[in-house]
Design a protein around this motif. Structure first.
Motif, PDB file in Angstrom:
ATOM      1  N   ALA A 214       0.828  -1.208   0.000  1.00 36.40           N
ATOM      2  CA  ALA A 214       0.000   0.000   0.000  1.00 36.40           C
ATOM      3  C   ALA A 214       0.866   1.264   0.000  1.00 36.40           C
ATOM      4  CB  ALA A 214      -0.935  -0.009   1.198  1.00 36.40           C
ATOM      5  N   LYS A 215       1.987   1.235   0.716  1.00 30.03           N
ATOM      6  CA  LYS A 215       2.895   2.390   0.717  1.00 30.03           C
ATOM      7  C   LYS A 215       3.426   2.650  -0.686  1.00 30.03           C
ATOM      8  CE  LYS A 215       4.489   1.778   5.488  1.00 30.03           C
ATOM      9  NZ  LYS A 215       5.605   1.301   6.343  1.00 30.03           N
ATOM     10  N   TYR A 216       3.801   1.564  -1.358  1.00 32.81           N
ATOM     11  CA  TYR A 216       4.296   1.715  -2.735  1.00 32.81           C
ATOM     12  C   TYR A 216       3.214   2.316  -3.623  1.00 32.81           C
ATOM     13  CZ  TYR A 216       5.298   0.387  -7.536  1.00 32.81           C
ATOM     14  OH  TYR A 216       5.474   0.407  -8.897  1.00 32.81           O
ATOM     15  N   LEU A 217       1.989   1.808  -3.513  1.00 31.40           N
ATOM     16  CA  LEU A 217       0.893   2.305  -4.341  1.00 31.40           C
ATOM     17  C   LEU A 217       0.588   3.772  -4.038  1.00 31.40           C
ATOM     18  CD1 LEU A 217      -1.576  -0.740  -4.247  1.00 31.40           C
ATOM     19  CD2 LEU A 217      -0.029  -0.078  -6.104  1.00 31.40           C
ATOM     20  N   SER A 218       0.616   4.132  -2.749  1.00 27.92           N
ATOM     21  CA  SER A 218       0.286   5.512  -2.370  1.00 27.92           C
ATOM     22  C   SER A 218       1.341   6.489  -2.882  1.00 27.92           C
ATOM     23  CB  SER A 218       0.148   5.631  -0.851  1.00 27.92           C
ATOM     24  OG  SER A 218       1.391   5.449  -0.203  1.00 27.92           O
ATOM     25  N   GLU A 219       2.592   6.045  -2.947  1.00 25.62           N
ATOM     26  CA  GLU A 219       3.676   6.907  -3.443  1.00 25.62           C
ATOM     27  C   GLU A 219       3.682   6.968  -4.971  1.00 25.62           C
ATOM     28  OE1 GLU A 219       7.050   5.081  -1.692  1.00 25.62           O
ATOM     29  OE2 GLU A 219       6.588   5.769   0.349  1.00 25.62           O
ATOM     30  N   THR A 220       3.359   5.835  -5.618  1.00 28.20           N
ATOM     31  CA  THR A 220       3.393   5.771  -7.074  1.00 28.20           C
ATOM     32  C   THR A 220       2.174   6.427  -7.697  1.00 28.20           C
ATOM     33  OG1 THR A 220       4.584   3.661  -6.880  1.00 28.20           O
ATOM     34  CG2 THR A 220       3.684   4.206  -9.042  1.00 28.20           C
ATOM     35  N   PHE A 221       1.026   6.324  -7.011  1.00 26.86           N
ATOM     36  CA  PHE A 221      -0.227   6.904  -7.508  1.00 26.86           C
ATOM     37  C   PHE A 221      -0.778   7.860  -6.450  1.00 26.86           C
ATOM     38  CE2 PHE A 221       0.255   2.549  -9.099  1.00 26.86           C
ATOM     39  CZ  PHE A 221       0.263   2.778 -10.478  1.00 26.86           C
ATOM     40  N   PRO A 222      -0.268   9.101  -6.398  1.00 24.39           N
ATOM     41  CA  PRO A 222      -0.664  10.048  -5.341  1.00 24.39           C
ATOM     42  C   PRO A 222      -2.158  10.335  -5.288  1.00 24.39           C
ATOM     43  CG  PRO A 222       1.249  10.849  -6.557  1.00 24.39           C
ATOM     44  CD  PRO A 222       0.733   9.665  -7.307  1.00 24.39           C
ATOM     45  N   HIS A 223      -2.853  10.117  -6.427  1.00 28.18           N
ATOM     46  CA  HIS A 223      -4.297  10.369  -6.458  1.00 28.18           C
ATOM     47  C   HIS A 223      -5.085   9.232  -5.814  1.00 28.18           C
ATOM     48  CE1 HIS A 223      -3.707   7.560  -9.764  1.00 28.18           C
ATOM     49  NE2 HIS A 223      -4.994   7.259  -9.640  1.00 28.18           N
ATOM     50  N   LEU A 224      -4.431   8.100  -5.557  1.00 31.73           N
ATOM     51  CA  LEU A 224      -5.117   6.895  -5.094  1.00 31.73           C
ATOM     52  C   LEU A 224      -5.181   6.858  -3.563  1.00 31.73           C
ATOM     53  CD1 LEU A 224      -6.361   4.184  -6.051  1.00 31.73           C
ATOM     54  CD2 LEU A 224      -4.064   3.187  -5.903  1.00 31.73           C
ATOM     55  N   LYS A 225      -6.382   6.779  -3.040  1.00 30.60           N
ATOM     56  CA  LYS A 225      -6.558   6.654  -1.593  1.00 30.60           C
ATOM     57  C   LYS A 225      -6.362   5.184  -1.216  1.00 30.60           C
ATOM     58  CE  LYS A 225      -9.956   7.166   2.126  1.00 30.60           C
ATOM     59  NZ  LYS A 225     -11.364   7.464   2.459  1.00 30.60           N
ATOM     60  N   CYS A 226      -5.333   4.917  -0.408  1.00 25.71           N
ATOM     61  CA  CYS A 226      -4.977   3.538  -0.051  1.00 25.71           C
ATOM     62  C   CYS A 226      -5.300   3.270   1.418  1.00 25.71           C
ATOM     63  CB  CYS A 226      -3.490   3.292  -0.295  1.00 25.71           C
ATOM     64  SG  CYS A 226      -2.982   3.534  -2.013  1.00 25.71           S
ATOM     65  N   ILE A 227      -5.982   2.166   1.650  1.00 22.42           N
ATOM     66  CA  ILE A 227      -6.339   1.761   3.012  1.00 22.42           C
ATOM     67  C   ILE A 227      -5.737   0.393   3.285  1.00 22.42           C
ATOM     68  CG2 ILE A 227      -8.235   1.175   4.588  1.00 22.42           C
ATOM     69  CD1 ILE A 227     -10.042   2.960   2.796  1.00 22.42           C
ATOM     70  N   VAL A 235      -2.418  -3.248  13.128  1.00 20.41           N
ATOM     71  CA  VAL A 235      -2.294  -1.875  12.602  1.00 20.41           C
ATOM     72  C   VAL A 235      -2.333  -0.808  13.703  1.00 20.41           C
ATOM     73  CG1 VAL A 235      -3.329  -2.586  10.419  1.00 20.41           C
ATOM     74  CG2 VAL A 235      -4.797  -1.667  12.235  1.00 20.41           C
ATOM     75  N   LYS A 236      -2.399  -1.226  14.948  1.00 19.27           N
ATOM     76  CA  LYS A 236      -2.659  -0.316  16.079  1.00 19.27           C
ATOM     77  C   LYS A 236      -1.744   0.911  16.083  1.00 19.27           C
ATOM     78  CE  LYS A 236      -1.648  -1.794  20.206  1.00 19.27           C
ATOM     79  NZ  LYS A 236      -1.705  -2.477  21.519  1.00 19.27           N
ATOM     80  N   ASN A 237      -0.444   0.743  15.946  1.00 20.52           N
ATOM     81  CA  ASN A 237       0.485   1.867  16.096  1.00 20.52           C
ATOM     82  C   ASN A 237       1.075   2.342  14.775  1.00 20.52           C
ATOM     83  OD1 ASN A 237       0.285   1.921  18.985  1.00 20.52           O
ATOM     84  ND2 ASN A 237       1.571   0.084  19.050  1.00 20.52           N
ATOM     85  N   LEU A 238       0.455   1.977  13.668  1.00 21.65           N
ATOM     86  CA  LEU A 238       0.993   2.343  12.359  1.00 21.65           C
ATOM     87  C   LEU A 238       0.420   3.688  11.919  1.00 21.65           C
ATOM     88  CD1 LEU A 238       0.783  -1.142  10.617  1.00 21.65           C
ATOM     89  CD2 LEU A 238       2.759  -0.073  11.689  1.00 21.65           C
ATOM     90  N   LYS A 239       1.290   4.534  11.381  1.00 23.87           N
ATOM     91  CA  LYS A 239       0.893   5.886  10.999  1.00 23.87           C
ATOM     92  C   LYS A 239       0.785   6.006   9.483  1.00 23.87           C
ATOM     93  CE  LYS A 239       2.517   8.051  15.152  1.00 23.87           C
ATOM     94  NZ  LYS A 239       1.294   7.963  15.863  1.00 23.87           N
ATOM     95  N   GLY A 240      -0.260   6.651   9.032  1.00 20.49           N
ATOM     96  CA  GLY A 240      -0.494   6.835   7.615  1.00 20.49           C
ATOM     97  C   GLY A 240       0.066   8.140   7.089  1.00 20.49           C
ATOM     98  N   THR A 241      -0.338   8.474   5.865  1.00 21.33           N
ATOM     99  CA  THR A 241       0.056   9.730   5.211  1.00 21.33           C
ATOM    100  C   THR A 241      -1.206  10.354   4.631  1.00 21.33           C
ATOM    101  OG1 THR A 241       0.467   8.601   3.116  1.00 21.33           O
ATOM    102  CG2 THR A 241       2.327   8.777   4.642  1.00 21.33           C
ATOM    103  N   ASN A 242      -1.022  11.326   3.736  1.00 22.32           N
ATOM    104  CA  ASN A 242      -2.180  12.006   3.140  1.00 22.32           C
ATOM    105  C   ASN A 242      -3.128  11.034   2.443  1.00 22.32           C
ATOM    106  OD1 ASN A 242      -1.378  14.482   4.026  1.00 22.32           O
ATOM    107  ND2 ASN A 242      -0.276  15.013   2.155  1.00 22.32           N
ATOM    108  N   ASN A 243      -2.566  10.065   1.725  1.00 19.59           N
ATOM    109  CA  ASN A 243      -3.425   9.145   0.974  1.00 19.59           C
ATOM    110  C   ASN A 243      -3.246   7.695   1.399  1.00 19.59           C
ATOM    111  OD1 ASN A 243      -0.836   9.077  -0.183  1.00 19.59           O
ATOM    112  ND2 ASN A 243      -1.612   8.376  -2.150  1.00 19.59           N
ATOM    113  N   LEU A 244      -2.711   7.498   2.596  1.00 18.22           N
ATOM    114  CA  LEU A 244      -2.537   6.145   3.140  1.00 18.22           C
ATOM    115  C   LEU A 244      -3.059   6.114   4.569  1.00 18.22           C
ATOM    116  CD1 LEU A 244      -1.332   3.232   3.083  1.00 18.22           C
ATOM    117  CD2 LEU A 244       0.816   4.233   3.887  1.00 18.22           C
ATOM    118  N   SER A 245      -3.959   5.190   4.850  1.00 20.79           N
ATOM    119  CA  SER A 245      -4.503   5.077   6.204  1.00 20.79           C
ATOM    120  C   SER A 245      -4.583   3.612   6.610  1.00 20.79           C
ATOM    121  CB  SER A 245      -5.894   5.726   6.294  1.00 20.79           C
ATOM    122  OG  SER A 245      -6.791   5.094   5.391  1.00 20.79           O
ATOM    123  N   TYR A 246      -4.685   3.385   7.921  1.00 11.94           N
ATOM    124  CA  TYR A 246      -4.764   2.030   8.476  1.00 11.94           C
ATOM    125  C   TYR A 246      -6.074   1.885   9.231  1.00 11.94           C
ATOM    126  CZ  TYR A 246       0.224   1.620   7.436  1.00 11.94           C
ATOM    127  OH  TYR A 246       1.442   1.576   6.796  1.00 11.94           O
TER     128      TYR A 246
END
Length: 366
Positions: A214-227, A235-246
């Motif tokens: 998902a990290k690769y996809l979120s970086e390669t396709f910035p328009h893609l919302k990845c969950i 996933v308890k302590n994992l941090k997302g980004t603008n288009n990556l969430s857990y």
């Protein structure tokens, strides 16, 4: 070689050739144990850091083993070279220009074992060849006669693999590191398959672990919302980004809505009944999404029932079939077995494409 017949009508040369094959497979466990020794000793990194082929004496010195073990290291390296993990080349040393000496060089296989580099699979070796886990295969005879649904893993360790991992943090780290290393290979393969994500605005990586893909996809396709969707404790302590969430949850209960659902090496862990349950939840997640046709993307093994694969590729697939059988009561599937699953959930529109040497990409349109 003698070819006369003996009592049962078998020629002597067939007996001799059969003995060679039998001994080869009987001692095949040495392939794995020598590989484990190589990774435990960090030999790929040692040769990589040396920046050139390494002589036996240089290797023994770096390993800091007694000189009395020089012959042992030589024999282990000779066997690993025979298996294709190292090349044996001849070099001249600066202080002995007139002499040629044997040295060990990395091959395309052992380069995958250099820790700290892209596409390193040493964590997979750590997991699969851990002696605690590998005792599962000693239970195959007991398992095949068992009336219940216990896995060989549970018979060996007294609990199923997921409970075992949750109670053993060191092994859970092995597992997470191994799946992350495998995901690096998947990311490499996906570079040539970017078209499958065209037109998508969102995707859920089901049982996505720490989210390497998902990290690769979120970086390669910035328009893609990845969950990344996995169990809450994963996933308890994992941090997302603008288009990556857990998001924590259970794929057997519900899956977050999205344009697409990704199942990377998930369905082979489960029997057909559970796969059907998972696929139905995936179908619910991608159906009627913004009036767009959603899809399910599966990355998994497809056993070649037409026998067009290379024998080594087929062997790797069949070996992994036994692995998921021993650990999860899962299975690797043929094209016909995949088709049967998709038909059961009314998803008959699908496409299978090659992805890596032994993995396939399956796109399903509910």
């Amino acid at each position: 070689m003698a070819s006369h017949k003996i009592k049962n009508g078998v020629k002597a040369n067939e007996i001799f050739e059969g003995q060679v094959q039998l001994y080869k497979h009987m001692f095949a466990f040495l392939d794995s144990l020598c590989l484990k020794w190589c990774v435990d000793m960090n030999i790929p990194n040692i040769i990589h850091n040396h920046a050139q082929p390494m002589t036996l004496h240089e290797l023994v010195s770096k390993l800091q083993v007694p000189l009395a073990k020089l012959s042992g290291v030589h024999r282990l390296m000779r066997y690993l070279a025979h298996l294709g993990f190292f090349d044996i080349v001849r070099i001249t040393q600066e202080d002995h220009q007139e002499e040629m000496e044997e040295a060990y060089a990395l091959t395309y296989v052992s380069k995958l074992l250099v820790r700290g580099t892209d596409h390193c699979l040493s964590p997979m070796v750590d997991l699969v060849l851990d002696p605690t886990v590998s005792t599962s295969y000693q239970q195959l005879g007991k398992w095949i006669h068992d009336q219940g649904n216990q896995t060989p893993f549970a018979m060996a360790l007294g609990t199923d693999i997921w409970d075992f991992l949750s109670k053993n943090p060191a092994h859970m780290k092995y597992f997470n590191d191994a799946t992350a290393s495998d995901s690096q290979i998947i990311n490499l393969a996906l570079r040539d398959h970017g078209g499958i994500f065209e037109g998508l605005e969102s995707i859920v990586d089901v049982a996505g672990g720490t989210g390497m893909v998902a990290k690769y996809l979120s970086e390669t396709f910035p328009h893609l919302k990845c969950i990344v969707f996995d169990l809450p404790q994963v996933v308890k302590n994992l941090k997302g980004t603008n288009n990556l969430s857990y998001i924590g949850g259970d794929m057997f209960h519900s899956i977050p809505k999205a344009d697409a659902v990704l199942l990377k090496w998930i369905l082979h862990d489960w029997d057909d009944d559970n796969c059907i349950k998972i696929l139905k939840k995936c179908k619910e997640a991608v159906s009627s999404r913004n009036n767009k046709r959603g899809k399910i993307i599966i990355i998994d093994i497809v056993i070649d029932d037409s026998k067009q694969d290379e024998p080594e590729t087929t062997q790797a697939k069949l070996q992994l079939d036994l692995v998921v059988t021993a650990y999860y009561n899962g299975k690797e599937r043929t094209k016909q077995e995949w088709k049967k699953l998709f038909t059961e959930v009314d998803c008959e529109d699908y496409k299978i494409s090659p992805l890596t040497g032994h993995m396939s990409l399956i796109e399903i349109y509910p």
